[in-house]
Scaffold this motif. Structure first.
Motif, PDB file in Angstrom:
ATOM      1  N   GLU A   1       0.817  -1.197   0.000  1.00 32.66           N
ATOM      2  CA  GLU A   1       0.000   0.000   0.000  1.00 32.66           C
ATOM      3  C   GLU A   1       0.862   1.262   0.000  1.00 32.66           C
ATOM      4  OE1 GLU A   1      -2.473  -0.243   3.415  1.00 32.66           O
ATOM      5  OE2 GLU A   1      -3.603  -1.982   2.697  1.00 32.66           O
ATOM      6  N   LYS A   2       0.323   2.300  -0.614  1.00 32.78           N
ATOM      7  CA  LYS A   2       0.934   3.624  -0.554  1.00 32.78           C
ATOM      8  C   LYS A   2      -0.183   4.636  -0.379  1.00 32.78           C
ATOM      9  CE  LYS A   2       4.082   6.842  -2.805  1.00 32.78           C
ATOM     10  NZ  LYS A   2       4.983   7.102  -3.978  1.00 32.78           N
ATOM     11  N   LYS A   3      -0.104   5.409   0.710  1.00 30.24           N
ATOM     12  CA  LYS A   3      -1.150   6.370   1.015  1.00 30.24           C
ATOM     13  C   LYS A   3      -0.540   7.756   1.178  1.00 30.24           C
ATOM     14  CE  LYS A   3      -4.134   3.007   3.341  1.00 30.24           C
ATOM     15  NZ  LYS A   3      -4.958   2.714   4.547  1.00 30.24           N
ATOM     16  N   THR A   4      -1.207   8.740   0.586  1.00 32.08           N
ATOM     17  CA  THR A   4      -0.810  10.130   0.730  1.00 32.08           C
ATOM     18  C   THR A   4      -2.057  10.953   1.046  1.00 32.08           C
ATOM     19  OG1 THR A   4      -1.168  10.846  -1.565  1.00 32.08           O
ATOM     20  CG2 THR A   4       0.918   9.732  -1.083  1.00 32.08           C
ATOM     21  N   ASP A   5      -1.870  12.263   1.160  1.00 26.44           N
ATOM     22  CA  ASP A   5      -3.031  13.129   1.385  1.00 26.44           C
ATOM     23  C   ASP A   5      -3.926  13.195   0.159  1.00 26.44           C
ATOM     24  OD1 ASP A   5      -2.104  13.695   3.917  1.00 26.44           O
ATOM     25  OD2 ASP A   5      -1.083  15.548   3.323  1.00 26.44           O
ATOM     26  N   GLU A   6      -3.406  12.784  -1.016  1.00 25.26           N
ATOM     27  CA  GLU A   6      -4.152  12.914  -2.269  1.00 25.26           C
ATOM     28  C   GLU A   6      -4.764  11.618  -2.758  1.00 25.26           C
ATOM     29  OE1 GLU A   6      -1.036  14.588  -4.701  1.00 25.26           O
ATOM     30  OE2 GLU A   6      -1.918  16.592  -4.483  1.00 25.26           O
ATOM     31  N   TYR A   7      -4.210  10.457  -2.366  1.00 22.97           N
ATOM     32  CA  TYR A   7      -4.726   9.202  -2.892  1.00 22.97           C
ATOM     33  C   TYR A   7      -4.359   8.023  -1.992  1.00 22.97           C
ATOM     34  CZ  TYR A   7       0.104   8.519  -4.434  1.00 22.97           C
ATOM     35  OH  TYR A   7       1.481   8.378  -4.459  1.00 22.97           O
ATOM     36  N   ASP A   8      -5.065   6.924  -2.222  1.00 20.56           N
ATOM     37  CA  ASP A   8      -4.729   5.619  -1.646  1.00 20.56           C
ATOM     38  C   ASP A   8      -4.443   4.679  -2.815  1.00 20.56           C
ATOM     39  OD1 ASP A   8      -5.245   6.464   0.968  1.00 20.56           O
ATOM     40  OD2 ASP A   8      -7.367   5.965   0.813  1.00 20.56           O
ATOM     41  N   ALA A   9      -3.236   4.133  -2.871  1.00 14.57           N
ATOM     42  CA  ALA A   9      -2.861   3.208  -3.941  1.00 14.57           C
ATOM     43  C   ALA A   9      -2.504   1.863  -3.326  1.00 14.57           C
ATOM     44  CB  ALA A   9      -1.690   3.754  -4.745  1.00 14.57           C
ATOM     45  N   LYS A  10      -2.742   0.820  -4.112  1.00 17.64           N
ATOM     46  CA  LYS A  10      -2.517  -0.529  -3.592  1.00 17.64           C
ATOM     47  C   LYS A  10      -2.135  -1.465  -4.723  1.00 17.64           C
ATOM     48  CE  LYS A  10      -6.239  -2.557  -2.091  1.00 17.64           C
ATOM     49  NZ  LYS A  10      -7.375  -2.912  -1.215  1.00 17.64           N
ATOM     50  N   ALA A  11      -1.185  -2.348  -4.459  1.00 14.74           N
ATOM     51  CA  ALA A  11      -0.816  -3.404  -5.406  1.00 14.74           C
ATOM     52  C   ALA A  11      -1.068  -4.748  -4.739  1.00 14.74           C
ATOM     53  CB  ALA A  11       0.650  -3.291  -5.807  1.00 14.74           C
ATOM     54  N   GLU A  12      -1.832  -5.592  -5.418  1.00 16.79           N
ATOM     55  CA  GLU A  12      -2.122  -6.931  -4.910  1.00 16.79           C
ATOM     56  C   GLU A  12      -1.513  -7.958  -5.858  1.00 16.79           C
ATOM     57  OE1 GLU A  12      -6.357  -7.159  -4.625  1.00 16.79           O
ATOM     58  OE2 GLU A  12      -6.424  -6.115  -2.701  1.00 16.79           O
ATOM     59  N   PHE A  13      -0.505  -8.670  -5.374  1.00 17.34           N
ATOM     60  CA  PHE A  13       0.143  -9.720  -6.151  1.00 17.34           C
ATOM     61  C   PHE A  13      -0.534 -11.049  -5.794  1.00 17.34           C
ATOM     62  CE2 PHE A  13       3.217  -6.339  -5.895  1.00 17.34           C
ATOM     63  CZ  PHE A  13       3.909  -6.387  -7.102  1.00 17.34           C
TER      64      PHE A  13
END
Length: 253
Positions: A221-233
């Motif tokens: 996961e990568k979270k910032t004030d602008e977005y939530d991003a996620k990679a699922e392998f």
């Protein structure tokens, strides 16, 4: 060698080509595909500006960057703020993997004896304007044929199976009602993307779970004030190789 990918080396087969020449051409195409795989696994960063249509503004295409799921975040974020059709076009047109695959497709025709020679394509390398325009045009053809709208999503899927390649398909999706985008890549069984490679590259996942079908899923996961991003392998049943990768991004409102 990798820096030349996918310049296949010109129109090497003509009318009346010998069997040996055809075999050589087949070897060269396979060689380039393997070179792309090695290139993908061994990053050497150097951004190249794509020559897209004048009315289509896209970020530069970093052809020489090794694969990293976080490299998809800027385009996923930008696409999340667009209309659905514009979003899926952006994601397809700026995919390094898809543009490289299409380039190899275009240049593989240079070795067919029944093909009309196109020196501007056959001798080009990624980043050259003539080849980039042809890639863009081909991807637009894919978009015209493969764009689908179902329920709350617009999606495009395309198989990458005509030649050996690090992925066997690409799918992009955009929600109609939310600033949410998705990129899905399927991994081939004969070119395994090992679970150990994932952890060596990205470290320990934020979570390791088992989905409803019994497959192990590594989530980063990568979270910032602008977005939530996620990679699922998503791993195979042996939990040793990646079979599918989902990369998602949701803009924060």
């Amino acid at each position: 060698m990798a820096g030349e990918t996918p310049g296949i080396g010109g129109n090497m087969a003509t009318k009346g080509a010998s069997t040996a020449a055809k075999l050589l051409a087949l070897f060269l195409v396979t060689f380039v595909a393997i070179a792309v795989w090695l290139f993908w696994r061994n990053p050497h960063r150097s951004a190249t500006e794509s020559a897209l249509e004048p009315d289509y503004v896209a970020p530069s295409t970093a052809y020489k960057s090794g694969f990293d799921w976080q490299n998809s975040i800027p385009n996923l974020y930008r696409a999340a703020g667009l209309s659905s059709n514009d979003a899926v076009r952006l994601l397809m047109q700026t995919s390094v993997d898809l543009r490289t695959y299409v380039a190899i497709q275009l240049q593989s025709g240079c070795h067919q004896p029944d093909e009309t020679a196109q020196p501007e394509i056959c001798t080009a390398h990624l980043g050259d304007s003539d080849l980039e325009r042809s890639i863009t045009a081909r991807i637009d053809e894919i978009l015209e044929k493969r764009t689908k709208t179902r329920g709350s999503l617009t999606s495009v899927d395309y198989g990458l199976t005509e030649i050996p390649f690090p992925w066997t398909s690409i799918i992009v999706m955009k929600s109609h009602s939310e600033p949410y985008t998705v990129l899905v890549l399927d991994s081939p069984r004969d070119i395994p993307y090992l679970e150990s490679e994932v952890e060596n590259r990205y470290g320990s996942p934020n979570s390791r779970t088992i989905d409803q079908d019994g497959y192990t899923v590594l989530t980063y996961e990568k979270k910032t004030d602008e977005y939530d991003a996620k990679a699922e392998f998503h791993l195979d049943l042996s939990a040793t190789s990646v079979r599918q990768l989902f990369i998602t991004l949701r803009r924060r409102l």
